[in-house]
Design an enzyme around this catalytic site. Structure first.
Site, PDB file in Angstrom:
ATOM      1  N   ASP A  47      -1.790   6.784   6.190  1.00  0.00           N
ATOM      2  CA  ASP A  47      -2.871   5.986   5.600  1.00  0.00           C
ATOM      3  C   ASP A  47      -3.264   4.953   6.655  1.00  0.00           C
ATOM      4  O   ASP A  47      -2.669   3.892   6.761  1.00  0.00           O
ATOM      5  CB  ASP A  47      -2.378   5.298   4.323  1.00  0.00           C
TER       6      ASP A  47
ATOM      7  N   LYS B 292     -13.075  -1.305   6.685  1.00  0.00           N
ATOM      8  CA  LYS B 292     -12.443  -2.193   7.668  1.00  0.00           C
ATOM      9  C   LYS B 292     -13.111  -1.976   9.032  1.00  0.00           C
ATOM     10  O   LYS B 292     -14.032  -2.694   9.379  1.00  0.00           O
ATOM     11  CB  LYS B 292     -10.927  -1.966   7.735  1.00  0.00           C
TER      12      LYS B 292
ATOM     13  N   TRP C 294       0.829  -1.219   0.000  1.00  0.00           N
ATOM     14  CA  TRP C 294       0.000   0.000   0.000  1.00  0.00           C
ATOM     15  C   TRP C 294       0.854   1.256   0.000  1.00  0.00           C
ATOM     16  O   TRP C 294       0.515   2.251  -0.648  1.00  0.00           O
ATOM     17  CB  TRP C 294      -1.022  -0.020   1.134  1.00  0.00           C
TER      18      TRP C 294
HETATM   19  N1  PMP Z   1      -4.438   1.553   1.981  1.00  0.00           N
HETATM   20  C1  PMP Z   1      -4.549   0.452   2.741  1.00  0.00           C
HETATM   21  C2  PMP Z   1      -3.632   0.284   3.898  1.00  0.00           C
HETATM   22  C3  PMP Z   1      -5.500  -0.514   2.411  1.00  0.00           C
HETATM   23  O1  PMP Z   1      -5.610  -1.622   3.140  1.00  0.00           O
HETATM   24  C4  PMP Z   1      -6.344  -0.319   1.297  1.00  0.00           C
HETATM   25  C5  PMP Z   1      -7.406  -1.317   0.888  1.00  0.00           C
HETATM   26  N2  PMP Z   1      -7.286  -2.578   1.317  1.00  0.00           N
HETATM   27  C6  PMP Z   1      -6.171   0.836   0.539  1.00  0.00           C
HETATM   28  C7  PMP Z   1      -5.229   1.761   0.926  1.00  0.00           C
HETATM   29  C8  PMP Z   1      -7.021   1.103  -0.670  1.00  0.00           C
HETATM   30  O2  PMP Z   1      -8.258   1.462  -0.193  1.00  0.00           O
HETATM   31  P1  PMP Z   1      -9.507   1.717  -1.150  1.00  0.00           P
HETATM   32  O3  PMP Z   1      -9.866   0.413  -1.726  1.00  0.00           O
HETATM   33  O4  PMP Z   1     -10.520   2.275  -0.194  1.00  0.00           O
HETATM   34  O5  PMP Z   1      -9.087   2.708  -2.171  1.00  0.00           O
END
Ligand code: PMP
Length: 358
Positions: A170, A194, A102
């Protein structure tokens, strides 16, 4: 009714009490004769729901007046662009810590808008630890970290000190899992799916003095100033998800708030890691000091048994244990709505499977 134990990394398990309340109010919200889904976002009823949700979130995280709370769309991924667009306009240089999948996505997107300085990376250790920032260069507009890598299962248990440089996190897969000192951060953002609610909402907690610096070309709906001025209703917000998030926040307050969740989540994670470490059949790839409480990846001694493990788990109502395609193996996500009983059932099953196949 039987409810399975859901270990999904997101969209994740929601508290049953929240789903039941939403069901009871689904077609007729508190005698108004319509569903929350059918209400104008400008209606008195919905504005009250929206404000109450923000207040509950502020109570949970002890968010003071220095920070605005924005309810946005586009997921955490959209914040990968919104952050540099909004606050990457001084020197146009930003520091990022590369902790895995991520963080890598955040870095790739930020490079469209700012010069990215990768301050530290654990890539050479296959992203199994939190790398230290050796020395902070001068002239950075902000420093970005990923407090919990959902896929790698790596979590910060202490945050770096970036002095006057705004720290951006994030927090998608850690927010609300335990108390967190919001004042340490210039911006914290999290996709809802989550610990917050269903997908479709992104919570952005941003220090007010960082609002209003977006570059000219920033799309209006990504500009924190636009959202803040309109109480996150610059356009039609995801009203039903916002309402459900409010129900989740109130459920968390009823449970005793984030200190209570911290105790529960620590206990759940400890049980599972202890079981993994005690076995020679299962293994955790993550350095003990960086192990996530929310996402626990683990491997089987023989990856050829992964399919059988997952089939057996599913037959017992233990769902969504398959690891992310980028790392393989298993992953048990233990968000707030996953009870200790689910972890106990998983550990029982792991023991049984090991006795049969180990
Ligand atoms: N950052 C993290 C740490 C995540 O776990 C996720 C999704 N699993 C995201 C960003 C991306 O999130 P989204 O699907 O809401 O764009």
């Amino acid at each position: 009714m039987t409810r399975a134990y859901n270990f999904c990394a997101g969209p994740a398990a929601l508290p049953l009490a929240v789903l039941e309340r939403a069901r009871d109010e689904l077609t007729d919200y508190q005698g108004r004769g319509l569903s929350v889904m059918e209400m104008s976002h400008r209606s008195t009823e919905f504005v009250a729901i929206a404000e109450a949700a923000e207040q509950s979130l502020r109570r949970l995280l002890a968010i003071g007046d220095d920070h605005a709370v924005l309810f946005m769309q586009g997921g955490a991924s959209t914040q990968f662009a919104a952050v540099p667009l909004n606050i990457g306009n001084g020197t146009g240089r930003a520091g990022y810590v590369d902790t895995g999948y991520w963080a890598g996505k955040a870095i790739k997107e930020a490079r469209r808008f700012v010069d990215v300085d990768v301050l530290a990376s654990s890539k050479d250790d296959a992203y199994t630890r939190v790398p230290e920032i050796a020395a902070l260069p001068t002239g950075l507009d902000y420093v970005h970290i990923t407090p919990n890598e959902t896929i790698g299962g790596v979590e910060y248990h202490a945050f770096p000190d970036t002095g006057d440089v705004p720290l951006v996190g994030d927090a998608s897969s850690t927010l609300l899992s335990r108390p967190l000192d919001v004042t340490r951060f210039g911006i914290l953002y999290a996709g809802a799916q989550k610990n917050i609610g269903p997908a479709g909402l992104t919570v952005v907690i941003v220090r007010r003095d960082l609002i209003g610096q977006a570059r000219e070309t920033t799309p209006d709906m990504l500009n924190y100033a636009t959202l803040a001025a309109a109480d996150s209703m610059a356009n039609t917000p995801p009203t039903y998800t916002w309402y459900l998030a409010g129900l989740v926040f109130d459920w968390l307050l009823e449970q005793g708030g984030l200190a209570a969740m911290e105790a529960r989540n620590r206990a759940k994670a400890e049980c599972l890691y202890t079981a993994i470490d005690a076995s020679s059949f299962y293994a955790s790839p993550v350095a003990p000091a960086a192990r996530s409480w929310m996402n626990v990846p683990f491997t089987l001694a023989d990856p050829g048994l992964d399919g059988a493990f997952l089939d057996g788990a599913e037959a017992r109502g233990l769902l969504n244990l398959k690891g992310h395609r980028s790392v393989g193996g298993m992953r048990a996500s233990l968000y707030n709505a996953v009870p200790q009983a689910a972890v106990d059932a998983l550990i029982d099953y792991m023991g049984e499977f090991e006795r049969e196949h180990g």
